[in-house]
Design a protein around this motif. Structure first.
Motif, PDB file in Angstrom:
ATOM      1  N   VAL A 103       0.852  -1.186   0.000  1.00 49.47           N
ATOM      2  CA  VAL A 103       0.000   0.000   0.000  1.00 49.47           C
ATOM      3  C   VAL A 103       0.893   1.243   0.000  1.00 49.47           C
ATOM      4  O   VAL A 103       1.852   1.342   0.753  1.00 49.47           O
ATOM      5  CB  VAL A 103      -0.967   0.000   1.206  1.00 49.47           C
ATOM      6  N   SER A 104       0.578   2.203  -0.866  1.00 45.88           N
ATOM      7  CA  SER A 104       1.453   3.359  -1.065  1.00 45.88           C
ATOM      8  C   SER A 104       1.027   4.540  -0.207  1.00 45.88           C
ATOM      9  O   SER A 104      -0.129   4.632   0.213  1.00 45.88           O
ATOM     10  CB  SER A 104       1.424   3.775  -2.538  1.00 45.88           C
ATOM     11  N   PRO A 105       1.942   5.494   0.045  1.00 47.47           N
ATOM     12  CA  PRO A 105       1.572   6.716   0.769  1.00 47.47           C
ATOM     13  C   PRO A 105       0.462   7.491   0.069  1.00 47.47           C
ATOM     14  O   PRO A 105      -0.375   8.120   0.724  1.00 47.47           O
ATOM     15  CB  PRO A 105       2.884   7.513   0.794  1.00 47.47           C
ATOM     16  N   GLY A 106       0.432   7.441  -1.267  1.00 47.18           N
ATOM     17  CA  GLY A 106      -0.622   8.130  -2.000  1.00 47.18           C
ATOM     18  C   GLY A 106      -1.988   7.563  -1.713  1.00 47.18           C
ATOM     19  O   GLY A 106      -2.966   8.310  -1.550  1.00 47.18           O
ATOM     20  N   VAL A 107      -2.094   6.238  -1.645  1.00 45.10           N
ATOM     21  CA  VAL A 107      -3.364   5.588  -1.318  1.00 45.10           C
ATOM     22  C   VAL A 107      -3.770   5.930   0.109  1.00 45.10           C
ATOM     23  O   VAL A 107      -4.952   6.206   0.389  1.00 45.10           O
ATOM     24  CB  VAL A 107      -3.268   4.061  -1.517  1.00 45.10           C
ATOM     25  N   ILE A 108      -2.816   5.936   1.014  1.00 46.70           N
ATOM     26  CA  ILE A 108      -3.121   6.294   2.406  1.00 46.70           C
ATOM     27  C   ILE A 108      -3.669   7.708   2.477  1.00 46.70           C
ATOM     28  O   ILE A 108      -4.634   7.992   3.196  1.00 46.70           O
ATOM     29  CB  ILE A 108      -1.874   6.124   3.295  1.00 46.70           C
ATOM     30  N   GLY A 109      -3.091   8.627   1.714  1.00 40.79           N
ATOM     31  CA  GLY A 109      -3.611   9.989   1.667  1.00 40.79           C
ATOM     32  C   GLY A 109      -5.027  10.039   1.141  1.00 40.79           C
ATOM     33  O   GLY A 109      -5.884  10.772   1.670  1.00 40.79           O
ATOM     34  N   ASP A 110      -5.309   9.248   0.084  1.00 43.85           N
ATOM     35  CA  ASP A 110      -6.659   9.203  -0.488  1.00 43.85           C
ATOM     36  C   ASP A 110      -7.667   8.668   0.523  1.00 43.85           C
ATOM     37  O   ASP A 110      -8.821   9.109   0.553  1.00 43.85           O
ATOM     38  CB  ASP A 110      -6.681   8.314  -1.734  1.00 43.85           C
ATOM     39  N   ILE A 111      -7.247   7.715   1.339  1.00 46.25           N
ATOM     40  CA  ILE A 111      -8.140   7.141   2.342  1.00 46.25           C
ATOM     41  C   ILE A 111      -8.651   8.230   3.284  1.00 46.25           C
ATOM     42  O   ILE A 111      -9.845   8.296   3.589  1.00 46.25           O
ATOM     43  CB  ILE A 111      -7.421   6.026   3.131  1.00 46.25           C
ATOM     44  N   PHE A 112      -7.764   9.083   3.742  1.00 51.64           N
ATOM     45  CA  PHE A 112      -8.181  10.165   4.637  1.00 51.64           C
ATOM     46  C   PHE A 112      -9.073  11.170   3.914  1.00 51.64           C
ATOM     47  O   PHE A 112     -10.105  11.592   4.439  1.00 51.64           O
ATOM     48  CB  PHE A 112      -6.952  10.874   5.221  1.00 51.64           C
ATOM     49  N   SER A 113      -8.706  11.539   2.696  1.00 52.25           N
ATOM     50  CA  SER A 113      -9.470  12.564   1.984  1.00 52.25           C
ATOM     51  C   SER A 113     -10.851  12.077   1.567  1.00 52.25           C
ATOM     52  O   SER A 113     -11.770  12.883   1.387  1.00 52.25           O
ATOM     53  CB  SER A 113      -8.697  13.048   0.752  1.00 52.25           C
ATOM     54  N   LYS A 114     -11.017  10.758   1.426  1.00 51.92           N
ATOM     55  CA  LYS A 114     -12.303  10.210   1.010  1.00 51.92           C
ATOM     56  C   LYS A 114     -13.159   9.740   2.189  1.00 51.92           C
ATOM     57  O   LYS A 114     -14.174   9.077   2.003  1.00 51.92           O
ATOM     58  CB  LYS A 114     -12.097   9.062   0.020  1.00 51.92           C
ATOM     59  N   THR A 115     -12.739  10.080   3.398  1.00 54.99           N
ATOM     60  CA  THR A 115     -13.506   9.759   4.592  1.00 54.99           C
ATOM     61  C   THR A 115     -14.311  10.968   5.028  1.00 54.99           C
ATOM     62  O   THR A 115     -13.757  12.040   5.248  1.00 54.99           O
ATOM     63  CB  THR A 115     -12.578   9.306   5.735  1.00 54.99           C
ATOM     64  N   THR A 116     -15.623  10.788   5.144  1.00 53.40           N
ATOM     65  CA  THR A 116     -16.505  11.864   5.580  1.00 53.40           C
ATOM     66  C   THR A 116     -16.172  12.291   7.003  1.00 53.40           C
ATOM     67  O   THR A 116     -15.907  11.454   7.862  1.00 53.40           O
ATOM     68  CB  THR A 116     -17.972  11.386   5.522  1.00 53.40           C
TER      69      THR A 116
END
Length: 274
Positions: A226-239
């Protein structure tokens, strides 16, 4: 505070557990079929139930109505152990692997309050009916990954006996209806990291603790890259303006944990050990 919602429930005619839950929604919860919709559709108040031919994990934005604020998929759950379980989880492919629908390295939007309410309602239903079955949050996995609204899967597992059990169908249907509760979640949103695919720690926190958890990244995903970019997306896509990471400290290999913590700290995330 009252929060208006327009909920879309997606069922699959090819999935026996999905059909079981849909039948309970229709017969026990007052959904009525509407003609002329272009797709098999049932309505109750602000909640719409649609029935697809394809499995939910392979659905795309073009397959379903796009005017809902939340989409809940009702589905079967399959595990290698075959252990009976009722589950709820967010969707997404955390690595370059995308064997079960969706796009590689893409995660869905998620509303942690929906995950939390679904789990609580599943647990309440199990206790009320006196059935012996696990209730667990699953790590983020499979499609769909590219819907524009928060996604939650509510599932019955892990075999034909459970998929077609009408009692479990009714419990799952009640859990789906619990998502329509119009009380705003007061607990902060969080992302879970570490542990197994079925994390008892994160499940307990999401149901009873101080945080509502949406996406859950298991130790297996770190092993898969799992990449740092995906981890960033996880936070940004969480309400919910999510900035908190709930980390199972012992549930990650030391090298994976060290890289994760460095990435979280660099992004200014709050880190909570569990």
């Amino acid at each position: 505070m009252q929060v208006p919602r327009s909920i879309l429930i997606v069922s699959s005619s090819r999935d026996p557990a999905s059909s079981n839950i849909a039948q309970a929604l229709i017969t026990k919860n007052g959904f009525e079929q509407k003609s002329g919709q272009g797709i098999e559709t049932y309505l109750k108040d602000n909640i719409r139930l649609v029935v697809l031919e394809k499995l939910g994990i392979h659905s795309k934005p073009s397959d379903i109505p796009s005017d809902a604020s939340t989409t809940i998929f009702i589905s079967k759950h399959v595990s290698s152990s075959g252990r009976p379980a009722l589950t709820a989880h967010a969707t997404g492919n955390l690595t370059k692997e995308a064997k079960f629908g969706g796009n590689p390295e893409q995660v869905s939007h998620v509303d942690p309050s929906i995950i939390s309410r679904s789990l609580r309602a599943l647990k309440a239903g199990v206790l009320q009916e006196g059935v012996q079955i696990d209730v667990t949050m699953e790590a983020t996995h499979h499609g769909p990954t590219n819907l524009s609204v928060p996604v939650c899967f509510v599932e019955i597992g892990s075999g034909e006996k459970e998929w077609t059990d009408p009692v479990l169908g009714e419990i799952a249907a009640k859990a789906v209806m619990a998502a329509d509760t119009k009380v705003e979640e007061t607990r902060p949103a969080a992302v879970g990291f570490g542990g197994t695919h079925y994390s008892a720690k994160h499940t307990r926190i999401c149901m009873e603790g101080d945080y509502a958890i949406g996406h859950l990244v298991s130790s297996h995903s770190f092993e898969g890259g799992v990449s740092p970019g995906v981890i960033g997306d996880i936070f940004s896509k969480t309400t919910g303006s999510c900035n908190t990471a709930i980390v199972d400290w012992k549930g990650l290999r030391s090298d994976d944990r060290r890289r994760l913590i460095a990435s979280l700290e660099a992004a200014g995330r709050e880190i909570v050990r569990c």
